[in-house]
Motif scaffolding. Structure first.
Motif, short mmCIF file in Angstrom:
data_model
loop_
_atom_site.label_atom_id
_atom_site.label_comp_id
_atom_site.label_asym_id
_atom_site.label_seq_id
_atom_site.Cartn_x
_atom_site.Cartn_y
_atom_site.Cartn_z
N ILE A 52 0.91 -1.33 -0.04
CA ILE A 52 -0.11 -0.01 -0.19
C ILE A 52 0.71 1.12 0.07
N ASN A 53 1.92 1.27 0.71
CA ASN A 53 2.89 2.40 0.75
C ASN A 53 3.40 2.41 -0.35
N TYR A 54 3.97 1.28 -0.99
CA TYR A 54 4.76 1.35 -2.33
C TYR A 54 3.82 1.91 -3.41
N LEU A 55 2.64 1.57 -3.55
CA LEU A 55 1.87 1.79 -4.53
C LEU A 55 1.15 3.24 -4.47
N PHE A 56 0.76 3.58 -3.26
CA PHE A 56 -0.14 4.83 -3.25
C PHE A 56 0.63 5.77 -2.34
N HIS A 57 1.73 5.45 -1.60
CA HIS A 57 2.61 6.53 -0.95
C HIS A 57 1.77 6.89 0.29
N ILE A 58 0.97 6.08 0.73
CA ILE A 58 0.23 6.42 2.21
C ILE A 58 0.45 5.35 3.08
N LYS A 59 0.61 5.59 4.56
CA LYS A 59 0.71 4.55 5.50
C LYS A 59 -0.46 3.70 5.79
N CYS A 60 -0.39 2.43 5.83
CA CYS A 60 -1.53 1.54 6.07
C CYS A 60 -1.59 1.50 7.69
N THR A 61 -2.49 0.58 8.03
CA THR A 61 -2.82 0.32 9.59
C THR A 61 -1.52 -0.31 9.95
N MET B 267 -6.33 4.15 9.83
CA MET B 267 -5.57 4.36 8.55
C MET B 267 -5.49 6.14 7.87
N PRO B 268 -6.84 6.23 7.74
CA PRO B 268 -6.99 7.56 7.22
C PRO B 268 -6.43 8.69 8.36
N LEU B 269 -6.66 8.39 9.49
CA LEU B 269 -6.19 9.54 10.62
C LEU B 269 -4.95 9.56 10.64
N ARG B 270 -4.11 8.37 10.45
CA ARG B 270 -2.61 8.50 10.48
C ARG B 270 -1.99 9.29 9.29
N ASN B 271 -2.64 9.20 8.33
CA ASN B 271 -2.32 9.90 7.00
C ASN B 271 -2.65 11.40 6.97
N ILE B 272 -3.91 11.84 7.48
CA ILE B 272 -4.41 13.07 7.59
C ILE B 272 -3.64 13.81 8.80
N LEU B 273 -3.37 13.12 9.82
CA LEU B 273 -2.61 14.01 11.03
C LEU B 273 -1.22 13.60 11.06
N ASN B 274 -0.68 12.76 10.03
CA ASN B 274 0.71 12.35 10.15
C ASN B 274 1.28 11.88 11.16
#
Length: 121
Positions: free
Chosen positions: A35-44, A113-120
């Motif tokens: 997920i990180n490799y393809l979309f450059h976001i952190k998964c859970t 998952m979305p919270l960790r990406n929004i709030l970094n």
């Protein structure tokens, strides 16, 4: 009762071995989260391997920083397994975690998952 204690200890030895070997293997092969490799976001789960390695090195604060949600789930799983083991040794019955408990944990991890990406986080 001694036989049940032996089974529980063997179970814990097996789980600890799987965690150690699995974590080391993932480190050796340099696994990267798809997920990180393809979309450059952190998964859970991103940071869980580093979290486990930090726990093995007894660096609890660093482990928490790598993945707070999985750290809390890991602690809860340990506490729950201790309770399940005690219940099994005393009653010779396996008591599994409740469906509501597992559902709440699943929902919290999905929301994380979305919270960790929004709030970094």
């Amino acid at each position: 009762m001694k036989k049940r204690v032996g089974k529980v200890l063997l179970f814990y030895l097996l789980i600890i071995t799987i965690i150690i070997v699995g974590t080391k293997l993932i480190t050796i092969i340099k696994y990267r989260c798809p997920i990180n490799y393809l979309f450059h976001i952190k998964c859970t789960g991103c940071g869980t391997t580093r979290m486990l390695l930090s726990i093995m090195n007894l660096d609890i604060i660093k482990a928490f920083k790598y993945n707070p949600a999985m750290f809390i789930v890991f602690i809860l799983a340990i506490l729950d397994s201790i309770y399940i083991s005690y219940y099994y040794i005393k009653n010779d019955k396996v008591k599994l975690p409740g469906k509501k408990t597992l559902l709440i944990i699943l929902i919290l991890l999905i929301l994380y998952m979305p919270l960790r990406n929004i709030l970094n986080i």
